[in-house]
Every structure is written in structure tokens, then in C-alpha cells.
Design a protein around this motif. Structure first.
Motif, PDB file in Angstrom:
ATOM      1  N   UNK A  43      19.591  43.263  53.533  1.00  0.00           N
ATOM      2  CA  UNK A  43      20.708  43.112  54.465  1.00  0.00           C
ATOM      3  C   UNK A  43      21.593  41.917  54.162  1.00  0.00           C
ATOM      4  N   UNK A  44      21.081  40.973  53.369  1.00  0.00           N
ATOM      5  CA  UNK A  44      21.849  39.780  53.015  1.00  0.00           C
ATOM      6  C   UNK A  44      21.552  39.416  51.558  1.00  0.00           C
ATOM      7  N   UNK A  45      21.966  40.289  50.629  1.00  0.00           N
ATOM      8  CA  UNK A  45      21.605  40.100  49.224  1.00  0.00           C
ATOM      9  C   UNK A  45      22.233  38.831  48.636  1.00  0.00           C
ATOM     10  N   UNK A 102      21.562  54.488  49.802  1.00  0.00           N
ATOM     11  CA  UNK A 102      21.132  54.936  51.125  1.00  0.00           C
ATOM     12  C   UNK A 102      20.376  56.260  51.061  1.00  0.00           C
ATOM     13  N   UNK A 103      20.158  56.780  49.869  1.00  0.00           N
ATOM     14  CA  UNK A 103      19.291  57.960  49.731  1.00  0.00           C
ATOM     15  C   UNK A 103      18.088  57.567  48.879  1.00  0.00           C
ATOM     16  N   UNK A 159      24.091  47.474  47.409  1.00  0.00           N
ATOM     17  CA  UNK A 159      24.885  48.245  46.457  1.00  0.00           C
ATOM     18  C   UNK A 159      26.373  48.014  46.681  1.00  0.00           C
ATOM     19  N   UNK A 160      26.811  47.990  47.932  1.00  0.00           N
ATOM     20  CA  UNK A 160      28.231  47.748  48.212  1.00  0.00           C
ATOM     21  C   UNK A 160      28.650  46.358  47.746  1.00  0.00           C
ATOM     22  N   UNK A 181      33.439  51.871  46.498  1.00  0.00           N
ATOM     23  CA  UNK A 181      33.312  50.904  47.585  1.00  0.00           C
ATOM     24  C   UNK A 181      33.771  51.467  48.924  1.00  0.00           C
ATOM     25  N   UNK A 182      34.794  52.304  48.883  1.00  0.00           N
ATOM     26  CA  UNK A 182      35.350  52.833  50.132  1.00  0.00           C
ATOM     27  C   UNK A 182      36.111  54.115  49.843  1.00  0.00           C
ATOM     28  N   UNK A 183      36.641  54.701  50.899  1.00  0.00           N
ATOM     29  CA  UNK A 183      37.313  55.997  50.774  1.00  0.00           C
ATOM     30  C   UNK A 183      38.605  55.890  49.976  1.00  0.00           C
TER      31      UNK A 183
END
Length: 211
Positions: free
Chosen positions: A10-12, A35-36, A129-130, A70-72
Motif C-alpha cells: 500500500x505504500x511501496x 490486482x489479479x 504497479x501503478x 496508468x489510467x484511461x
């Protein structure tokens, strides 16, 4: 032997992720949490690294590799997306879904499907990952870490390192991931008025997308 970067899920730690980015920029292939399940990843524009991904998985050029975005908005720059497709993508991202879409000119032809000119894309919901993608500054080319002969993806970082220590450059250890791969949706038929096709039902639920 491949390196092991143990990061907080959660805080890499940026220092460790920057070391992983440096390996990627030098042509490395690394195992990353999602997330998979865990996935193998490399730079998009690195042909030799992409060839290594395929060799490790023992898949040919007809197997869809996936762009981790990273995003849409980043996803939409690598695929041709109409309004219907965009609305569905907005519902499902970030999340454990892979979307097959028509590749844009930003995608090297050698990594898109040879006959359909399509590419798999996804926006994962995983902090480590993000953050890695943000530090890298561009999408990564990836494939689910299912080794030849295995039924399920690998999700234990130590086991991944042990089995692939001479084939990959690093493992980002953010703890165990799910054993189930992403749900894969082919959105190409939507471009001609059709409906999305479920290629594989996995971690991502279909009901929230109206499917």
C-alpha cells in the motif's frame, strides 16, 4: 540470479521501484504484482524483451500481449476507442479486466495481433504497479505469469524467483496476489454496432458492466 524487490503493497518504497525501472530501461523482464495475478512485464518498444516474454510463456505472436496503463486517458492513446467503448471502459477501470481493442499507431506492429491488428489493454488497481508505471512514465508490455504446463498463474514472489531466477531480471514482491487472471473482454465488435464478447471470465465481475 534475478533480484527481489520487497515493497509495501500500500505504500511501496520509491527507491526500490526506481531500481526496477532502471532494469526495465536496460532491457529487463520483471515479474510484477497486479490486482489479479502476477505478470511478466517489459518496455513496450523493446523487441528483444518482448521476445523473451513470449519464450518464457511459450506463446506465439497470435497470443495477445497486454499494455499495462496508468489510467484511461493513457489507454485511449494506444487504442482506437469510440464513445460506447469508452463508457464501458470508464465503468471497468481501474480493475482486473483486460480489453481487446484495435491498436492505434502508437503500438508497434510487431506486438499487436498479426491478423487483427488488435492489442490487449488494462488499467490495474494495484498501488505498487501503478507507482511503477508512474515512475516509468509509459505503459509496460505484459503477459499473465502462467508458465508452460501450469494450470494457474504464479502468485508467490519467492516461488516466481526460484523458478525463473535465470530467465527474468527481477521480481517485485508486494505479497501474494490472487490466483485468478483477469476477465478478458473483446470490445472490437462494439466498433461496428455489436456487443462486447467475453473471451475469458476471471477475476473481474461481469454484472457491474451489465454483461
Amino acid at each position: 540470479m534475478s533480484q527481489l524487490f520487497s515493497v509495501h503493497p500500500d505504500n511501496p518504497q520509491p527507491r526500490l521501484l526506481k531500481q526496477a525501472v532502471s532494469l526495465l530501461e536496460r532491457g529487463g523482464v520483471i515479474a510484477v504484482p497486479t490486482d489479479s495475478s502476477y505478470a511478466l512485464a517489459c518496455q513496450l518498444d523493446d523487441k528483444a524483451a518482448a521476445d523473451r516474454l513470449r519464450r518464457i510463456r511459450e506463446v506465439d505472436d497470435k497470443h495477445h500481449l497486454t499494455l499495462l496503463c496508468r489510467d484511461l486517458s493513457e489507454l485511449a492513446s494506444y487504442a482506437k476507442v469510440d464513445n460506447r467503448q469508452y463508457r464501458l471502459l470508464k465503468l471497468a477501470t481501474p480493475g482486473p479486466y483486460t480489453f481487446i481493442l484495435e491498436a492505434s499507431k502508437e503500438v508497434p506492429r510487431r506486438v499487436s495481433h498479426p491478423s487483427r491488428k488488435t492489442i490487449g489493454l488494462r488499467v490495474p488497481e494495484h498501488r505498487a504497479l501503478l507507482d511503477l508505471l508512474q515512475l516509468h512514465g509509459a505503459p509496460l508490455l505484459a503477459t499473465t505469469l502462467i508458465l508452460p504446463g501450469d494450470e494457474h498463474p504464479l502468485n508467490d514472489p519467492e516461488a516466481i524467483r526460484e523458478r525463473l531466477q535465470h530467465e527474468i531480471d527481477a521480481v517485485i514482491d508486494a505479497g501474494a496476489c490472487a490466483l485468478e487472471p483477469t476477465t478478458v473482454l473483446d470490445l472490437v465488435p462494439m466498433g461496428t454496432g455489436g456487443e462486447p464478447e467475453v473471451v475469458r471470465e476471471g477475476q473481474g465481475a461481469l454484472a457491474p458492466l451489465g454483461l
